[in-house]
Motif scaffolding. Structure first.
Motif, PDB file in Angstrom:
ATOM      1  N   SER A  14       0.866  -1.184   0.000  1.00 11.32           N
ATOM      2  CA  SER A  14       0.000   0.000   0.000  1.00 11.32           C
ATOM      3  C   SER A  14       0.897   1.226   0.000  1.00 11.32           C
ATOM      4  O   SER A  14       2.124   1.128  -0.063  1.00 11.32           O
ATOM      5  CB  SER A  14      -0.928  -0.013   1.219  1.00 11.32           C
ATOM      6  N   MET A  15       0.280   2.389   0.077  1.00 11.70           N
ATOM      7  CA  MET A  15       1.021   3.645  -0.061  1.00 11.70           C
ATOM      8  C   MET A  15       2.114   3.793   1.000  1.00 11.70           C
ATOM      9  O   MET A  15       3.171   4.375   0.741  1.00 11.70           O
ATOM     10  CB  MET A  15       0.037   4.810   0.026  1.00 11.70           C
ATOM     11  N   PHE A  49       8.700 -16.185  -6.774  1.00 16.86           N
ATOM     12  CA  PHE A  49       9.223 -16.047  -5.413  1.00 16.86           C
ATOM     13  C   PHE A  49       8.188 -15.252  -4.633  1.00 16.86           C
ATOM     14  O   PHE A  49       8.022 -14.051  -4.832  1.00 16.86           O
ATOM     15  CB  PHE A  49      10.575 -15.339  -5.453  1.00 16.86           C
ATOM     16  N   LEU A  50       7.450 -15.934  -3.734  1.00 13.35           N
ATOM     17  CA  LEU A  50       6.356 -15.318  -2.992  1.00 13.35           C
ATOM     18  C   LEU A  50       6.921 -14.612  -1.763  1.00 13.35           C
ATOM     19  O   LEU A  50       7.244 -15.244  -0.766  1.00 13.35           O
ATOM     20  CB  LEU A  50       5.328 -16.384  -2.595  1.00 13.35           C
ATOM     21  N   ALA A  51       7.033 -13.285  -1.867  1.00 15.45           N
ATOM     22  CA  ALA A  51       7.706 -12.502  -0.821  1.00 15.45           C
ATOM     23  C   ALA A  51       6.779 -11.410  -0.312  1.00 15.45           C
ATOM     24  O   ALA A  51       5.612 -11.304  -0.721  1.00 15.45           O
ATOM     25  CB  ALA A  51       8.989 -11.895  -1.386  1.00 15.45           C
ATOM     26  N   ASP A  52       7.286 -10.590   0.590  1.00 17.45           N
ATOM     27  CA  ASP A  52       6.601  -9.386   1.039  1.00 17.45           C
ATOM     28  C   ASP A  52       7.490  -8.190   0.723  1.00 17.45           C
ATOM     29  O   ASP A  52       8.730  -8.301   0.704  1.00 17.45           O
ATOM     30  CB  ASP A  52       6.303  -9.443   2.541  1.00 17.45           C
ATOM     31  N   VAL A  53       6.862  -7.030   0.535  1.00 14.54           N
ATOM     32  CA  VAL A  53       7.587  -5.870   0.035  1.00 14.54           C
ATOM     33  C   VAL A  53       8.504  -5.254   1.087  1.00 14.54           C
ATOM     34  O   VAL A  53       9.414  -4.486   0.751  1.00 14.54           O
ATOM     35  CB  VAL A  53       6.586  -4.817  -0.500  1.00 14.54           C
ATOM     36  N   PHE A  92     -11.176  -3.504   5.180  1.00 16.60           N
ATOM     37  CA  PHE A  92     -10.021  -4.338   5.495  1.00 16.60           C
ATOM     38  C   PHE A  92      -9.018  -4.320   4.344  1.00 16.60           C
ATOM     39  O   PHE A  92      -9.383  -4.107   3.190  1.00 16.60           O
ATOM     40  CB  PHE A  92     -10.458  -5.789   5.753  1.00 16.60           C
ATOM     41  N   TYR A  93      -7.765  -4.575   4.692  1.00 17.42           N
ATOM     42  CA  TYR A  93      -6.718  -4.684   3.681  1.00 17.42           C
ATOM     43  C   TYR A  93      -6.805  -6.082   3.072  1.00 17.42           C
ATOM     44  O   TYR A  93      -6.554  -7.082   3.754  1.00 17.42           O
ATOM     45  CB  TYR A  93      -5.355  -4.473   4.335  1.00 17.42           C
ATOM     46  N   PRO A  94      -7.160  -6.211   1.788  1.00 14.40           N
ATOM     47  CA  PRO A  94      -7.386  -7.539   1.182  1.00 14.40           C
ATOM     48  C   PRO A  94      -6.073  -8.202   0.777  1.00 14.40           C
ATOM     49  O   PRO A  94      -5.781  -8.405  -0.404  1.00 14.40           O
ATOM     50  CB  PRO A  94      -8.255  -7.201  -0.030  1.00 14.40           C
TER      51      PRO A  94
END
Length: 749
Positions: free
Chosen positions: A474-475, A553-557, A533-535
């Protein structure tokens, strides 16, 4: 003015004057007989002296006289209107009222507004008449522009709309997904493949920046359905300031032979005096601008339009060699030879803001504006004394919440879209008294999506081992993008959860970043905000579905991959044969509490920082079991990949084939969103294999809004436990007895 009209007007004026004079004479005589004077104020007259019966008679007689006066005024206006229509021209003048249609722009005349009368006139268009709009749209940038155009049309419209888009493959993918997820009532969308039309115009040399797509409006009689009789054709850099139905109504003004409606060009281009040796294509006077076109398709086909414009182009190209303004040059050369076929529109239907224009002469009041045309390569940076007003109008629609345009057209039958039918059925099944209604409602919410918001180019590798980093944000995580792009040179697929205004802020940020604007292998997919909610899992699925490689590669930002991880993962994919085996390659996760970190360049350097307390294993302090099965003790000395077993609450970051199971979208906000995904991978018998020379580091940031809600709301935590229980039950139904271990393990915790 014809003599018979002049005489008729004089007679009507004389009759009107005579009736007014007769009325006043009658009232004066009547009052004198009654002993009263019209000169006395009503406040000074003894009302008791005037009987009720006499007053009623007087009122009745006055009404009758006034009705006769109104009839005479209406006849006089009708005669004057007929005279103006015969004498006037359709140049850059606002059209005046005629007997049957009122004013050109659908407003009452000045006299009608002053006198408070409301003439009975035909409506501009029938209440539920469908208005057809055609656009040529190709590429990522044009796809963004056309959304602003559509917003401005939807904002003002009162009629059903049918958009016809001539697109390349990129724009087709973007716009088809956008409209399917937008689900605006009473809006139909049709697409036509531009590749099928290229051969019609590819033989024409064109210097204009629009390229071959700038010529495709010439082919609309062939591209559009044969039963479509008329259409409004628009450039993508158009902004509407009024209801498009007003423009649609102008078709009624066409004379018998007229087939094309255009606004005069507001620059001196076709006059040939802009610079020395400037030689434009032939045009009628100043020529016409083709940013807004009314096409009577039925008549065009009847006169052989396709052959006529081709012959015109072939003839002029013998001396001109190429077009400078794409289709506009050919339209103007055609009109020069066939002026009777053009219907000149008032200039306010295409207020042009290109260089060297006279657009200021087109309008005097804001109410005059109908259509703003940003037909300059400079776009919003054009020179115009009112450019700030125009820019603000444009920015209003650019940042307008598109969800607010999903309003129904009352009184018009609307065919439900394929996407809305299952949504409506699912909504009807929900219990609004359920304590977790908001969570269940979020799962079936259809979010508006704009895929490939920025330019995206990807060339697959020859060995088929390429890996895309998949993440969502998100922002408040936007600052991580540049760092990730420095650490990962391979393709990236990102889902961005933003409002319309935030999406424009992101666009400006990306275009001002030297690093981001030069990266073409990052796919940015905007999912517009809706709901409370954050989807998170919806966003992950959007990014996953639009990865362009066989592996992800399933990651998080908020994690930075180690330098060289992209190359290392590509080699691991081949060595561990992910193409033919079910494996999920685990990338061990670490974290730092320091905002400034000297990022480790090797595993040895990371272990040293781990021993010094500069780094920690991820969530060691608050959620140990989330990554404990990775077995960090073994990883310290491992030189080859090793397999680990699934354990409850295990949520590692993994590399898998793109056809892996998607994330479960019932989990929104904080909690169990990755845990449920790893559980399903295990249920499908994926082997969890830890890579010995890979790592990623979580960077510190403020807690998200959703984790704060989870921590502070008992209702939130209760509903999460309900959703977990339902997920277990669904997993058991889907995978049978083998999935019972998950429910047992959960209850033993």
């Amino acid at each position: 003015m014809p003599c018979f009209l002049r005489g008729k007007i004089k007679l009507l004026a004389a009759s009107l004057a005579f009736m007014v004079l007769l009325t006043w004479l009658y009232l004066i005589v009547w009052n004198l007989e009654s002993g009263r004077s019209l000169l006395l104020s009503p406040c000074l007259v003894d009302q008791s002296e005037l009987g009720y019966l006499e007053r009623d008679v007087l009122i009745s007689r006055m009404r009758k006289v006034e009705e006769e006066n109104q009839q005479l005024r209406a006849q006089l206006r009708q005669s004057q209107g007929m005279a103006h229509v015969q004498e006037g021209n359709y140049g850059n003048q606002q059209w005046v009222a005629s007997a049957d249609t009122g004013t050109e722009d659908g407003e009452n005349t000045a006299e009608e507004r002053v006198n408070g009368t409301d003439c009975e006139r035909r409506p501009m268009v029938e209440k539920c008449e469908v208005i057809h709009v055609a656009c040529v749209c190709a590429g990522h940038n044009a796809s963004r522009d056309v959304v602003t155009l559509v917003k401005s049309i939807l904002f003002h419209r009162r009629n059903p709309l049918h958009f016809h888009f001539i697109t390349d493959a990129v724009a087709h993918q973007i716009l088809s997904s956008l409209f399917a997820s937008w689900m605006v009532p009473s809006v139909l969308v049709s697409f036509y493949d531009a590749d099928d039309l290229k051969s019609e115009v590819s033989w024409i040399p064109n210097k204009h920046y629009s390229g071959i797509y700038g010529l495709m409006k010439l082919t609309l009689t062939k591209a559009l359905p044969t039963d479509l009789t008329k259409v409004i054709v628009l450039d993508t850099d158009i902004t509407f300031a009024t209801d498009i139905a007003e423009l649609w109504a102008v078709f009624r003004k066409f004379a018998d032979k007229q087939v094309i409606g255009l606004v005069e060009n507001q620059s001196d281009w076709y006059l040939g005096n802009l610079w020395k040796n400037h030689k434009p294509w032939p045009a009628l006077g100043r020529g016409f601008n083709t940013g807004v076109i009314l096409l009577l398709l039925e008549r065009l086909r009847g006169i052989g339009w396709e052959q006529m414009w081709r012959l015109t182009a072939e003839r002029e190209l013998m001396s001109m060699l190429s077009t400078s303004l794409a289709d506009q040059d050919i339209f103007n050369a055609f009109i020069k030879q066939n002026p009777v076929l053009v219907h000149q529109l008032p200039c306010f239907w295409n207020v042009q803001l290109s260089d060297h224009t006279r657009s200021e002469q087109c309008y005097t009041e804001v109410s005059d504006l109908k259509v703003i045309h940003w037909n300059s390569p400079k776009k919003l940076r054009v020179k115009n004394k009112h450019v700030e007003f125009f820019r603000n109008l444009y920015l209003t629609f650019l940042e307008y919440d598109g969800n607010l345009l999903r309003r129904e057209l009352f009184g018009c039958p609307s065919q439900p879209s394929p996407e809305s039918v299952p949504l409506q059925a699912a909504l009807e099944e929900l219990d609004e008294d359920d304590q977790c209604y908001d969570f269940r409602r979020e799962r079936i919410t259809v979010h508006r999506m704009h895929l490939y918001f920025l330019q995206y180019d990807y060339s697959p590798t020859e060995d088929g081992s390429d890996v895309t980093l998949v993440a969502q944000l998100s922002m408040d995580r936007l600052q991580m993008l540049e760092a990730i792009c420095k650490h990962w040179e391979g393709p990236i697929s990102l889902a961005l959860y933003m409002s319309d205004a935030e999406a424009q802020q992101f666009l400006r940020y990306a275009q001002s970043s030297e690093l981001l604007k030069n990266r073409r292998n990052v796919g940015y997919h905007v999912v517009y905000k809706e709901g409370q909610f954050y989807p998170v899992n919806l966003l992950r699925n959007v990014a996953l579905r639009h990865a362009s490689t066989a592996y992800v590669f399933l990651a998080d930002v908020d994690f930075l991959p180690m330098y060289g991880l992209y190359s290392y993962l590509r080699k691991s994919v081949l060595q561990l044969d992910l193409a033919h085996t079910k494996k999920a390659l685990v990338v061990p996760a670490f974290e730092t509490l320091r905002y400034r970190l000297s990022f480790p360049k090797s595993k040895a350097e990371l272990l040293s920082m781990l021993d010094m307390g500069t780094l920690y294993t991820f969530r060691y302090h608050v959620w140990t079991k989330g990554h404990a099965p990775t077995n960090y003790a073994k990883w310290r000395t491992a030189t080859t990949p090793y397999k680990v077993e699934w354990e409850p609450d295990f949520e590692p970051y993994v590399v898998v084939r793109r056809d892996c199971p998607e994330y479960d979208q019932r989990f929104v906000g904080f909690g169990w969103n990755k845990v449920s995904h790893i559980m399903e991978l295990d249920a499908q018998e994926y082997d969890l294999v830890v890579l010995p020379n890979a790592f990623m580091i979580h960077m510190p940031h403020a807690p998200s809004f959703d984790i704060s809600k989870f921590r502070s709301s008992p209702s939130y935590r209760f509903c999460l436990s309900v959703l977990k229980e339902e997920f277990h039950q669904d997993l058991s139904r889907k995978y049978g007895a083998a999935a019972l271990k998950y429910l047992t393990a959960e209850r033993n915790i």
